[in-house]
Design an enzyme around this catalytic site. Structure first.
Site, mmCIF file in Angstrom:
data_model
loop_
_atom_site.group_PDB
_atom_site.id
_atom_site.type_symbol
_atom_site.label_atom_id
_atom_site.label_comp_id
_atom_site.label_asym_id
_atom_site.label_seq_id
_atom_site.Cartn_x
_atom_site.Cartn_y
_atom_site.Cartn_z
ATOM 1 N N LYS A 124 13.277 59.828 -5.827
ATOM 2 C CA LYS A 124 13.318 59.195 -7.414
ATOM 3 C C LYS A 124 13.113 59.949 -8.619
ATOM 4 O O LYS A 124 13.816 59.692 -9.506
ATOM 5 C CB LYS A 124 12.598 58.043 -7.108
ATOM 6 C CG LYS A 124 12.617 56.998 -5.980
ATOM 7 C CD LYS A 124 11.805 55.744 -6.023
ATOM 8 C CE LYS A 124 10.004 56.261 -5.886
ATOM 9 N NZ LYS A 124 9.676 56.867 -4.663
ATOM 10 N N ARG A 147 6.901 47.668 -8.165
ATOM 11 C CA ARG A 147 6.787 47.999 -6.696
ATOM 12 C C ARG A 147 6.188 46.906 -5.840
ATOM 13 O O ARG A 147 5.971 47.031 -4.517
ATOM 14 C CB ARG A 147 5.609 49.048 -6.849
ATOM 15 C CG ARG A 147 5.828 50.299 -5.775
ATOM 16 C CD ARG A 147 4.590 51.199 -6.262
ATOM 17 N NE ARG A 147 4.780 52.459 -5.304
ATOM 18 C CZ ARG A 147 5.095 53.698 -5.706
ATOM 19 N NH1 ARG A 147 5.353 53.802 -6.955
ATOM 20 N NH2 ARG A 147 4.692 54.603 -4.973
ATOM 21 N N ARG A 164 6.033 69.126 -0.696
ATOM 22 C CA ARG A 164 6.360 68.916 -1.906
ATOM 23 C C ARG A 164 5.175 69.670 -2.778
ATOM 24 O O ARG A 164 4.049 69.839 -2.287
ATOM 25 C CB ARG A 164 6.401 67.663 -2.420
ATOM 26 C CG ARG A 164 6.273 67.574 -4.177
ATOM 27 C CD ARG A 164 6.530 66.272 -4.718
ATOM 28 N NE ARG A 164 5.729 65.205 -3.950
ATOM 29 C CZ ARG A 164 5.913 63.715 -4.047
ATOM 30 N NH1 ARG A 164 6.903 63.439 -4.804
ATOM 31 N NH2 ARG A 164 5.039 63.160 -3.580
ATOM 32 N N ARG A 190 -0.298 67.687 -4.063
ATOM 33 C CA ARG A 190 -0.591 66.095 -4.660
ATOM 34 C C ARG A 190 -1.552 66.017 -3.472
ATOM 35 O O ARG A 190 -1.412 66.071 -2.305
ATOM 36 C CB ARG A 190 0.494 65.161 -4.695
ATOM 37 C CG ARG A 190 0.895 65.155 -6.142
ATOM 38 C CD ARG A 190 1.985 64.115 -6.375
ATOM 39 N NE ARG A 190 2.031 62.837 -5.652
ATOM 40 C CZ ARG A 190 2.900 62.152 -5.786
ATOM 41 N NH1 ARG A 190 4.080 62.338 -6.745
ATOM 42 N NH2 ARG A 190 2.976 60.770 -5.438
ATOM 43 N N ARG A 236 1.254 55.377 3.052
ATOM 44 C CA ARG A 236 2.004 55.142 1.518
ATOM 45 C C ARG A 236 3.533 54.572 2.347
ATOM 46 O O ARG A 236 4.058 53.771 1.792
ATOM 47 C CB ARG A 236 2.524 56.252 0.849
ATOM 48 C CG ARG A 236 1.088 56.816 0.133
ATOM 49 C CD ARG A 236 1.326 58.180 -0.423
ATOM 50 N NE ARG A 236 2.441 58.356 -1.277
ATOM 51 C CZ ARG A 236 2.860 59.546 -1.462
ATOM 52 N NH1 ARG A 236 2.351 60.546 -0.968
ATOM 53 N NH2 ARG A 236 4.078 59.556 -2.532
HETATM 54 P P1 AP5 Z 1 10.384 63.319 -5.365
HETATM 55 O O1 AP5 Z 1 11.678 63.393 -6.435
HETATM 56 O O2 AP5 Z 1 9.325 63.978 -5.788
HETATM 57 O O3 AP5 Z 1 10.378 61.985 -4.465
HETATM 58 P P2 AP5 Z 1 9.754 60.592 -5.091
HETATM 59 O O4 AP5 Z 1 10.675 59.489 -4.523
HETATM 60 O O5 AP5 Z 1 9.717 60.681 -6.679
HETATM 61 O O6 AP5 Z 1 8.471 60.525 -4.400
HETATM 62 P P3 AP5 Z 1 6.887 60.201 -4.736
HETATM 63 O O7 AP5 Z 1 6.185 60.447 -3.698
HETATM 64 O O8 AP5 Z 1 6.595 60.568 -6.200
HETATM 65 O O9 AP5 Z 1 7.036 58.477 -4.934
HETATM 66 P P4 AP5 Z 1 6.021 57.778 -4.950
HETATM 67 O O10 AP5 Z 1 6.633 56.558 -5.164
HETATM 68 O O11 AP5 Z 1 5.233 57.724 -3.658
HETATM 69 O O12 AP5 Z 1 4.817 58.333 -5.812
HETATM 70 P P5 AP5 Z 1 4.516 57.799 -7.130
HETATM 71 O O13 AP5 Z 1 3.858 59.287 -8.033
HETATM 72 O O14 AP5 Z 1 5.550 56.976 -7.979
HETATM 73 O O15 AP5 Z 1 10.913 64.277 -4.105
HETATM 74 C C1 AP5 Z 1 9.970 64.626 -2.985
HETATM 75 C C2 AP5 Z 1 10.166 66.120 -2.427
HETATM 76 O O16 AP5 Z 1 11.503 65.779 -1.827
HETATM 77 C C3 AP5 Z 1 10.127 67.077 -3.788
HETATM 78 O O17 AP5 Z 1 9.686 67.941 -3.062
HETATM 79 C C4 AP5 Z 1 11.525 67.249 -4.086
HETATM 80 O O18 AP5 Z 1 11.933 68.540 -4.401
HETATM 81 C C5 AP5 Z 1 12.364 67.075 -2.655
HETATM 82 N N1 AP5 Z 1 13.593 66.487 -2.690
HETATM 83 C C6 AP5 Z 1 13.853 65.474 -3.520
HETATM 84 N N2 AP5 Z 1 15.400 64.988 -3.406
HETATM 85 C C7 AP5 Z 1 15.676 65.942 -2.096
HETATM 86 C C8 AP5 Z 1 17.060 66.109 -1.671
HETATM 87 N N3 AP5 Z 1 18.094 65.399 -1.722
HETATM 88 N N4 AP5 Z 1 17.093 66.876 -0.497
HETATM 89 C C9 AP5 Z 1 15.963 67.907 -0.279
HETATM 90 N N5 AP5 Z 1 14.776 67.562 -0.866
HETATM 91 C C10 AP5 Z 1 14.774 66.737 -1.902
HETATM 92 O O19 AP5 Z 1 3.060 57.023 -6.730
HETATM 93 C C11 AP5 Z 1 1.919 57.590 -6.449
HETATM 94 C C12 AP5 Z 1 0.762 56.526 -6.311
HETATM 95 O O20 AP5 Z 1 0.713 55.870 -7.365
HETATM 96 C C13 AP5 Z 1 1.340 55.369 -5.261
HETATM 97 O O21 AP5 Z 1 1.109 55.723 -4.131
HETATM 98 C C14 AP5 Z 1 0.474 54.130 -5.845
HETATM 99 O O22 AP5 Z 1 -0.953 54.263 -5.274
HETATM 100 C C15 AP5 Z 1 0.393 54.499 -7.200
HETATM 101 N N6 AP5 Z 1 1.558 53.410 -8.006
HETATM 102 C C16 AP5 Z 1 2.422 54.228 -8.526
HETATM 103 N N7 AP5 Z 1 3.248 53.041 -9.105
HETATM 104 C C17 AP5 Z 1 2.690 51.867 -8.868
HETATM 105 C C18 AP5 Z 1 2.960 50.580 -8.821
HETATM 106 N N8 AP5 Z 1 4.131 50.265 -9.619
HETATM 107 N N9 AP5 Z 1 1.900 49.697 -8.346
HETATM 108 C C19 AP5 Z 1 0.800 50.113 -7.893
HETATM 109 N N10 AP5 Z 1 0.767 51.209 -7.551
HETATM 110 C C20 AP5 Z 1 1.469 52.360 -7.904
#
Ligand code: AP5
Length: 220
Positions: free
Chosen positions: A13, A88, A127, A160, A171
């Site tokens: 994403k 979410r 990552r 991270r 997660r």
């Molecule tokens: P990446 O693009 O970083 O993936 P992502 O979907 O953004 O994954 P995240 O882990 O950031 O999502 P998340 O939703 O768990 O974390 P967030 O920070 O929002 O890609 C991942 C890896 O794959 C990278 O290394 C990339 O290079 C590689 N890649 C990407 N596309 C590829 C492809 N096509 N082919 C090969 N490789 C690829 O949230 C973190 C925490 O914050 C949550 O766990 C929660 O505790 C809190 N939080 C955030 N939002 C909320 C909310 N709305 N409500 C409550 N808690 C929340």
């Protein structure tokens, strides 16, 4: 344009939201990045959020929503935004709908980036992130030119703390129970567009561009 990127942790994403934000000139609003910025600045909100994030749990809805409403009130979002990581939970989605209606606004679309679970695990554990400029890499799929050094700003890359394998498992479970119901929620509203996130990054970008063209948001 007001887009929501929906998908499991590691679905890509953030990677795709960055590309779309640059292409369309609207901000990429990531709730995970906002929380991480708060805990780097050592705010009270950041300390609260960190306790949940380290364990792989969601931050409570009221804390998250207050932060999002504040961010979406800033001037750079007036032409639109790409939301990554919000909503979410069903209550977050319902409260977001109410806030949009109150502002006489509507979402342009919700993009569900669908990826097989086995792929997610390796994407997350491989990552590496830049603590300075937020660039994201992958040790295998998108490595920096020099190991562990950010191509964009030269800072040392980090893993991270919630990308450790035991936290990743939680997660993914939380995604399944709390967030996956939003797929149906937005499908019922006719807003959902699903793309195959198992493809290469460029292929996913191309699929998103095709879907954007279908909703009248083509870009040269
Ligand atoms: P990446 O693009 O970083 O993936 P992502 O979907 O953004 O994954 P995240 O882990 O950031 O999502 P998340 O939703 O768990 O974390 P967030 O920070 O929002 O890609 C991942 C890896 O794959 C990278 O290394 C990339 O290079 C590689 N890649 C990407 N596309 C590829 C492809 N096509 N082919 C090969 N490789 C690829 O949230 C973190 C925490 O914050 C949550 O766990 C929660 O505790 C809190 N939080 C955030 N939002 C909320 C909310 N709305 N409500 C409550 N808690 C929340």
């Amino acid at each position: 344009m007001r887009l929501v990127m929906l998908g499991a942790p590691g679905a890509g994403k953030g990677t795709q939201a960055d590309r779309l934000a640059e292409r369309y000139g609207v901000p990429h609003v990531s709730t995970g990045d906002l929380f991480r910025a708060h805990f780097r600045q050592n705010t009270e909100l950041g300390q609260t959020a960190r306790r949940y994030m380290q364990e792989g749990h969601l931050v409570p809805d009221d804390v998250t929503e207050a932060m999002v409403w504040q961010r979406l009130g800033e001037a750079d979002t007036h032409r639109g935004y790409i939301l990554d990581g919000f909503p979410r939970t069903l209550p977050q989605a319902e409260h977001f709908d109410a806030a949009l209606s109150a502002a006489n606004q509507r979402l342009s679309g919700v993009f569900h980036v669908e990826v097989d679970r086995a792929v997610l695990q390796s994407r997350l554990t491989g990552r590496r992130s830049c603590p300075e400029c937020k660039a994201t890499y992958h040790v295998q799929f998108d490595p920096p030119s020099v190991a562990d050094v950010c191509d964009q700003c030269g800072a040392r890359l980090v893993q991270r703390e919630d990308d450790r394998s035991e936290t990743v498992a939680r997660r993914l479970e939380v995604y399944h129970t709390e967030t996956e119901p939003l797929v149906q929620y937005y499908a019922r509203q006719g807003l959902l567009r699903t793309v195959d996130g198992n493809q290469s990054m460029d292929e996913v970008t191309a699929s998103l561009a095709e879907q954007l063209a279908l909703i009248g948001l083509a870009h040269d």
